[in-house]
Design a protein around this motif. Structure first.
Motif, PDB file in Angstrom:
ATOM      1  N   ALA A 115     -11.217 -12.217  42.486  1.00 42.90           N
ATOM      2  CA  ALA A 115     -11.009 -12.241  43.788  1.00 42.90           C
ATOM      3  C   ALA A 115      -9.679 -11.938  44.292  1.00 42.90           C
ATOM      4  O   ALA A 115      -8.973 -11.348  44.426  1.00 42.90           O
ATOM      5  CB  ALA A 115     -12.028 -12.439  44.512  1.00 42.90           C
ATOM      6  N   LEU A 116      -8.820 -13.160  44.209  1.00 48.02           N
ATOM      7  CA  LEU A 116      -7.506 -13.431  44.803  1.00 48.02           C
ATOM      8  C   LEU A 116      -6.505 -12.611  43.406  1.00 48.02           C
ATOM      9  O   LEU A 116      -5.706 -11.298  43.680  1.00 48.02           O
ATOM     10  CB  LEU A 116      -6.753 -14.942  44.600  1.00 48.02           C
ATOM     11  CG  LEU A 116      -7.313 -15.746  45.605  1.00 48.02           C
ATOM     12  CD1 LEU A 116      -5.909 -16.573  44.799  1.00 48.02           C
ATOM     13  CD2 LEU A 116      -7.412 -14.927  46.517  1.00 48.02           C
ATOM     14  N   LEU A 117      -6.662 -12.278  42.763  1.00 45.59           N
ATOM     15  CA  LEU A 117      -6.179 -11.323  41.618  1.00 45.59           C
ATOM     16  C   LEU A 117      -5.949  -9.949  42.246  1.00 45.59           C
ATOM     17  O   LEU A 117      -5.085  -8.948  42.350  1.00 45.59           O
ATOM     18  CB  LEU A 117      -6.482 -11.604  40.542  1.00 45.59           C
ATOM     19  CG  LEU A 117      -5.769 -12.758  39.241  1.00 45.59           C
ATOM     20  CD1 LEU A 117      -6.426 -12.170  37.852  1.00 45.59           C
ATOM     21  CD2 LEU A 117      -3.952 -11.970  38.756  1.00 45.59           C
ATOM     22  N   LEU A 118      -7.668  -9.021  42.505  1.00 43.93           N
ATOM     23  CA  LEU A 118      -8.122  -8.192  42.764  1.00 43.93           C
ATOM     24  C   LEU A 118      -6.929  -7.445  44.312  1.00 43.93           C
ATOM     25  O   LEU A 118      -6.449  -6.487  44.449  1.00 43.93           O
ATOM     26  CB  LEU A 118      -8.779  -8.110  43.203  1.00 43.93           C
ATOM     27  CG  LEU A 118     -10.454  -8.062  42.187  1.00 43.93           C
ATOM     28  CD1 LEU A 118     -11.677  -7.438  41.925  1.00 43.93           C
ATOM     29  CD2 LEU A 118      -9.286  -6.308  41.277  1.00 43.93           C
ATOM     30  N   THR A 119      -6.688  -8.987  44.924  1.00 43.79           N
ATOM     31  CA  THR A 119      -5.967  -8.308  46.534  1.00 43.79           C
ATOM     32  C   THR A 119      -5.032  -8.601  46.421  1.00 43.79           C
ATOM     33  O   THR A 119      -4.202  -7.759  46.581  1.00 43.79           O
ATOM     34  CB  THR A 119      -6.746 -10.190  47.209  1.00 43.79           C
ATOM     35  OG1 THR A 119      -7.846 -10.513  47.136  1.00 43.79           O
ATOM     36  CG2 THR A 119      -5.791  -9.668  48.551  1.00 43.79           C
ATOM     37  N   ILE A 120      -4.031  -9.032  45.144  1.00 41.83           N
ATOM     38  CA  ILE A 120      -3.015  -8.788  45.196  1.00 41.83           C
ATOM     39  C   ILE A 120      -2.262  -7.821  44.501  1.00 41.83           C
ATOM     40  O   ILE A 120      -1.708  -7.128  44.753  1.00 41.83           O
ATOM     41  CB  ILE A 120      -2.420 -10.637  44.009  1.00 41.83           C
ATOM     42  CG1 ILE A 120      -2.429 -11.227  44.672  1.00 41.83           C
ATOM     43  CG2 ILE A 120      -0.959  -9.927  43.269  1.00 41.83           C
ATOM     44  CD1 ILE A 120      -1.953 -12.898  43.884  1.00 41.83           C
ATOM     45  N   GLY A 121      -3.469  -7.728  43.432  1.00 40.99           N
ATOM     46  CA  GLY A 121      -3.558  -6.110  42.917  1.00 40.99           C
ATOM     47  C   GLY A 121      -3.478  -4.557  43.988  1.00 40.99           C
ATOM     48  O   GLY A 121      -2.842  -3.983  44.101  1.00 40.99           O
ATOM     49  N   ALA A 122      -4.258  -4.704  45.369  1.00 44.11           N
ATOM     50  CA  ALA A 122      -4.109  -3.752  45.837  1.00 44.11           C
ATOM     51  C   ALA A 122      -2.870  -3.785  47.106  1.00 44.11           C
ATOM     52  O   ALA A 122      -2.651  -2.981  46.957  1.00 44.11           O
ATOM     53  CB  ALA A 122      -5.626  -3.914  47.034  1.00 44.11           C
ATOM     54  N   ALA A 123      -2.643  -4.791  47.492  1.00 40.06           N
ATOM     55  CA  ALA A 123      -1.377  -5.622  48.140  1.00 40.06           C
ATOM     56  C   ALA A 123      -0.200  -5.643  47.933  1.00 40.06           C
ATOM     57  O   ALA A 123       0.272  -4.632  48.365  1.00 40.06           O
ATOM     58  CB  ALA A 123      -1.378  -7.215  49.148  1.00 40.06           C
ATOM     59  N   ARG A 142       6.631  -2.365  55.273  1.00 41.54           N
ATOM     60  CA  ARG A 142       5.312  -3.641  53.708  1.00 41.54           C
ATOM     61  C   ARG A 142       6.043  -4.891  54.252  1.00 41.54           C
ATOM     62  O   ARG A 142       5.167  -5.710  52.821  1.00 41.54           O
ATOM     63  CB  ARG A 142       6.640  -2.898  52.661  1.00 41.54           C
ATOM     64  CG  ARG A 142       6.529  -1.854  52.249  1.00 41.54           C
ATOM     65  CD  ARG A 142       7.039  -1.038  51.223  1.00 41.54           C
ATOM     66  NE  ARG A 142       8.529  -0.943  51.397  1.00 41.54           N
ATOM     67  CZ  ARG A 142       9.086  -1.206  50.374  1.00 41.54           C
ATOM     68  NH1 ARG A 142       9.028  -1.390  49.233  1.00 41.54           N
ATOM     69  NH2 ARG A 142      10.295  -1.440  50.209  1.00 41.54           N
ATOM     70  N   ALA A 143       6.138  -5.101  54.856  1.00 39.38           N
ATOM     71  CA  ALA A 143       6.747  -6.512  55.482  1.00 39.38           C
ATOM     72  C   ALA A 143       5.206  -7.099  55.164  1.00 39.38           C
ATOM     73  O   ALA A 143       5.295  -9.029  54.791  1.00 39.38           O
ATOM     74  CB  ALA A 143       7.038  -7.420  56.491  1.00 39.38           C
ATOM     75  N   ALA A 144       4.033  -6.645  55.764  1.00 42.58           N
ATOM     76  CA  ALA A 144       2.547  -7.386  55.731  1.00 42.58           C
ATOM     77  C   ALA A 144       2.132  -8.044  54.265  1.00 42.58           C
ATOM     78  O   ALA A 144       2.163  -9.005  54.183  1.00 42.58           O
ATOM     79  CB  ALA A 144       1.398  -6.370  56.651  1.00 42.58           C
ATOM     80  N   GLU A 145       2.478  -6.662  53.487  1.00 41.35           N
ATOM     81  CA  GLU A 145       1.936  -6.634  51.695  1.00 41.35           C
ATOM     82  C   GLU A 145       2.710  -7.996  51.468  1.00 41.35           C
ATOM     83  O   GLU A 145       2.133  -8.570  50.828  1.00 41.35           O
ATOM     84  CB  GLU A 145       1.838  -5.748  51.962  1.00 41.35           C
ATOM     85  CG  GLU A 145       0.585  -4.819  51.175  1.00 41.35           C
ATOM     86  CD  GLU A 145       0.747  -3.808  52.680  1.00 41.35           C
ATOM     87  OE1 GLU A 145       2.046  -3.864  53.363  1.00 41.35           O
ATOM     88  OE2 GLU A 145       0.291  -3.380  53.200  1.00 41.35           O
ATOM     89  N   ALA A 146       3.978  -7.980  51.634  1.00 40.59           N
ATOM     90  CA  ALA A 146       4.907  -8.675  51.153  1.00 40.59           C
ATOM     91  C   ALA A 146       4.445  -9.866  51.682  1.00 40.59           C
ATOM     92  O   ALA A 146       4.589 -11.647  50.845  1.00 40.59           O
ATOM     93  CB  ALA A 146       6.155  -8.484  51.770  1.00 40.59           C
ATOM     94  N   ILE A 147       4.253  -9.749  52.901  1.00 40.50           N
ATOM     95  CA  ILE A 147       3.673 -11.735  53.475  1.00 40.50           C
ATOM     96  C   ILE A 147       2.938 -12.209  52.583  1.00 40.50           C
ATOM     97  O   ILE A 147       2.457 -13.332  51.888  1.00 40.50           O
ATOM     98  CB  ILE A 147       3.786 -12.026  55.183  1.00 40.50           C
ATOM     99  CG1 ILE A 147       5.069 -11.925  55.621  1.00 40.50           C
ATOM    100  CG2 ILE A 147       3.220 -13.265  55.591  1.00 40.50           C
ATOM    101  CD1 ILE A 147       5.331 -11.231  57.022  1.00 40.50           C
ATOM    102  N   ALA A 148       1.487 -11.378  52.645  1.00 41.57           N
ATOM    103  CA  ALA A 148       0.493 -11.804  51.664  1.00 41.57           C
ATOM    104  C   ALA A 148       0.875 -11.951  50.272  1.00 41.57           C
ATOM    105  O   ALA A 148      -0.221 -13.604  50.330  1.00 41.57           O
ATOM    106  CB  ALA A 148      -0.518 -10.846  52.180  1.00 41.57           C
TER     107      ALA A 148
END
Lengths: 173, 482
Positions: free
Chosen positions: A153-161, B111-117
């Motif tokens: 699930a973490l992988l999917l989150t990283i994929g989306a973000a 895009r900072a939010a995605e980068a921080i996450a």
């Protein structure tokens, strides 16, 4: 008996589909041929009680991946005539040689190897076996392997973000 | 149902939920990048509090048992000294990394939010990897961490270097991950076990008649992890990625990959397959020797500070690997943490000089740095001395630790290590000379407060651990008393 008949039918269908993929001039026909192959193999999985693999095969490959293929083909344009000049010289000869080597290897193992082939269709299928059903796969997945499941699930989150972070930049300038 | 010990995964859970929180806060309130950064900082602090609590709690729990480890989630997850130590190190580096990338986050705008996450999730991934007892989970942690790093490398994609770095890192990295998972599958084929502790017990109890499958599996896993820690000959990605990725985040990327990679390497090889120590030690020794040689010699001819630090990182991977070869863990645990701190501090200086988004940092930019920003120049020089292993810095204690581990069995490696250390000193001195003795007056280089903090914390720790090594060594020693 039913298994044998089903196997032969589906194997022929799968091979026909595979040959279509390679030989069809129109890429749409190739994609549909691939669909036939994937479905036929899925039926063989069901016969062997691998229900989950069969469902995944139909949903993921026949459903999602093939839709993506068709989408790309349509996007590029079906009517556009394809250049049929081979960019890699003598690749047909190379592929042929590899194919012959593989077939020779299989023949050699069959002839000289001291083991017997047991065709799956000929063996008796235990109808009570449940090791490939959805329930049998789901239970360990959500109990013993739950942590690994959540890690994906973490992988999917990283994929989306990550997709947003990487693709969003043009709007800035 | 498996027995679930929630406390065991609290730090990772905090980071993962925190990453989600950062993304949701961005959607709802659209705050400034530094606000999100502060939110992430508090999340890291919370995770660190949980980890410290684990340290205390695990100590109490394990005092009663004799195994020295707490295994939970049906044997998937471990709370032991190595895992808690690694988590604390990752969280510390994550805190420094968030501060060091401050300028980058602001430059990224929305895009900072995605980068921080993704920055948070990268640490969560490597944290899962080094606390995992199951090779499948180890692989998943490796992938979570690595994929996050590929994205971080490409954050400033509008610049050519960053795009190239991300793609190169992604292609080579996924190849290395595939190697690792193939190796894990072969190890499973040879032993019938996925769990590292079960593999150890199995190999101790059974004499495997034909261990070839296991050896191939171990070799493939060594390739996969060797790539992550940028050991030669799997190092080719490192210079391009260090140079191309946005400066603000490179230090963090390199540091957490090294911590995660080396602790996992130690867990699999020293904990898991110590039975085959005689077989894998020479292979690892060859990799370590090659890394030291290639890293130190090729770094001499670099004209870009980041490429130079990348090659020095390859040499350091060789030094750190020396610590594993002896079959001991204490040396390498000290080494990676000391080096990671120096690395993140050094890249904070580069961020200030070359800009947080930049994709190059030529040596000439550092001319006369001591006139333009004396604090940065002094900090950078001290960190470089730390990397070189000058006495009274943590680098010296770290090198002493790993070399003394193998002196008894592989003295040639120690001699090579000392010689290449002298070579590395040459290019660290070269940067120092350029900073202090060349160039005329130039425009002063401003450094943000966050960057200065990162540099001075890194310098402070480097000197503290060098002068009073007990402050870190006692943690390492406690880690194994747990």
């Amino acid at each position: 008996m039913v298994e044998a008949v089903l196997f032969v039918l589906m194997a022929v269908a799968a091979l026909t589909g595979a040959v279509t993929v390679v030989l069809a001039r129109n890429p749409i026909y190739s994609a549909i041929g691939l669909l036939g192959t994937l479905f036929s193999v899925a039926v063989i999985y069901v016969v062997h009680l691998a229900h989950l693999v069969a469902a995944v095969q139909v949903i993921v490959y026949a459903g999602a991946v093939l839709t993506l293929f068709l989408f790309v083909i349509m996007l590029i344009g079906v009517d556009k005539s394809e250049r049929r000049i081979e960019t890699l010289p003598s690749q047909r000869i190379g592929v042929g040689a590899i194919a012959i080597l593989l077939i020779a290897g299989v023949v050699a193992i069959t002839v000289f190897g001291n083991f017997e082939w047991v065709p799956a269709a000929a063996s008796v299928i235990d109808l009570d076996a449940t090791n490939g059903t959805v329930a049998a796969v789901a239970e360990p997945m959500f109990t013993d392997w739950v942590l690994a499941f959540e890690a994906t699930a973490l992988l999917l989150t990283i994929g989306a973000a990550g997709a947003v972070a990487l693709a969003h930049y043009r709007r800035r300038n | 149902m498996p027995e679930i010990n929630w406390l065991a995964i609290f730090p990772e859970l905090t980071l993962a939920l925190g990453a989600a929180a950062v993304l949701l806060v961005e959607v709802q309130w659209k705050p400034r990048a530094s606000t999100l950064g502060w939110l992430a900082g508090w999340i890291v602090l919370l995770a660190a509090v949980f980890t410290v609590f684990q340290w205390v709690w695990a100590g109490d729990q394990l005092a009663a048992e004799s195994t020295g480890r707490l295994v939970t989630f049906s044997g998937m997850f471990l709370v032991d000294g190595m895992a808690v130590y690694g988590r604390l190190a990752l969280l510390g580096i994550l805190g420094l990394g968030l501060a060091g990338a401050h300028g980058l986050y602001e430059a990224l705008g929305r895009r900072a939010a995605e980068a921080i996450a993704i920055t948070l999730l990268a640490a969560a991934g490597f944290s899962i990897m080094l606390s995992s007892n199951n090779l499948v989970l180890t692989f998943l942690g490796l992938e979570v961490g690595s994929i996050a790093l590929y994205v971080l490398a490409g954050l400033t994609r509008e610049r050519k270097g960053s795009d190239e770095a991300a793609l190169k890192y992604f292609l080579l990295g996924s190849f290395a991950s595939a190697m690792f998972v193939y190796g894990a599958a072969l190890l499973y084929a040879g032993t019938g076990q996925f769990e590292i502790l079960a593999i150890r017990d199995h190999l101790a109890a059974v004499i495997v008649a034909r261990p070839a499958v296991i050896f191939i599996g171990l070799g493939l896993m060594l390739v996969g992890l060797g790539f992550k820690v940028s050991a030669a000959p799997f190092h080719t990605w490192a210079p391009d990625v260090y140079q191309g990725a946005p400066a603000g985040i490179v230090g963090y990327m390199a540091a957490i990959a090294k911590i995660g990679g080396f602790i996992t390497l130690a867990r699999i090889f020293v904990t898991g397959v110590i039975e085959y120590h005689a077989t894998w030690a020479p292979v690892m020794a060859a990799i370590a020797a090659l890394s030291m040689l290639i890293g130190s010699v090729v770094a001499l001819v670099q004209t870009d500070v980041r490429r130079m630090l990348a090659y020095s990182g390859i040499a350091h991977a060789g030094f750190a690997m020396t610590g594993i070869i002896g079959g001991e863990i204490e040396g390498v645990l000290f080494y990676v943490v000391a080096y990671a701190v120096q690395l993140i501090g050094g890249f904070a200086v580069i961020t200030a000089v070359s800009g947080p988004e930049g994709s190059a940092s030529d040596l000439s930019e550092y001319r006369g740095l001591w006139r333009r920003n004396p604090g940065l120049a002094a900090g950078f020089a001290l960190l470089l001395f730390g990397m070189a292993g000058i006495p009274l810095t943590s680098g010296f204690i770290a090198k002493f630790g790993v070399f003394s581990d193998v002196w008894a069995t592989q003295p040639w490696l120690v001699i090579l290590g000392v010689l290449t250390s002298v070579v590395t000193l040459a290019f660290y001195l070269r940067i120092t000379v350029i900073m202090y003795m060349e160039g005329e007056e130039g425009d002063p280089i401003p450094a943000r407060a966050s960057t200065r903090w990162v540099v001075w914390i890194a310098v402070g720790l480097t000197i503290l651990w060098g002068v009073i090594p007990g402050t870190l060594l006692s943690f390492v020693a406690d880690a194994f008393a747990l």
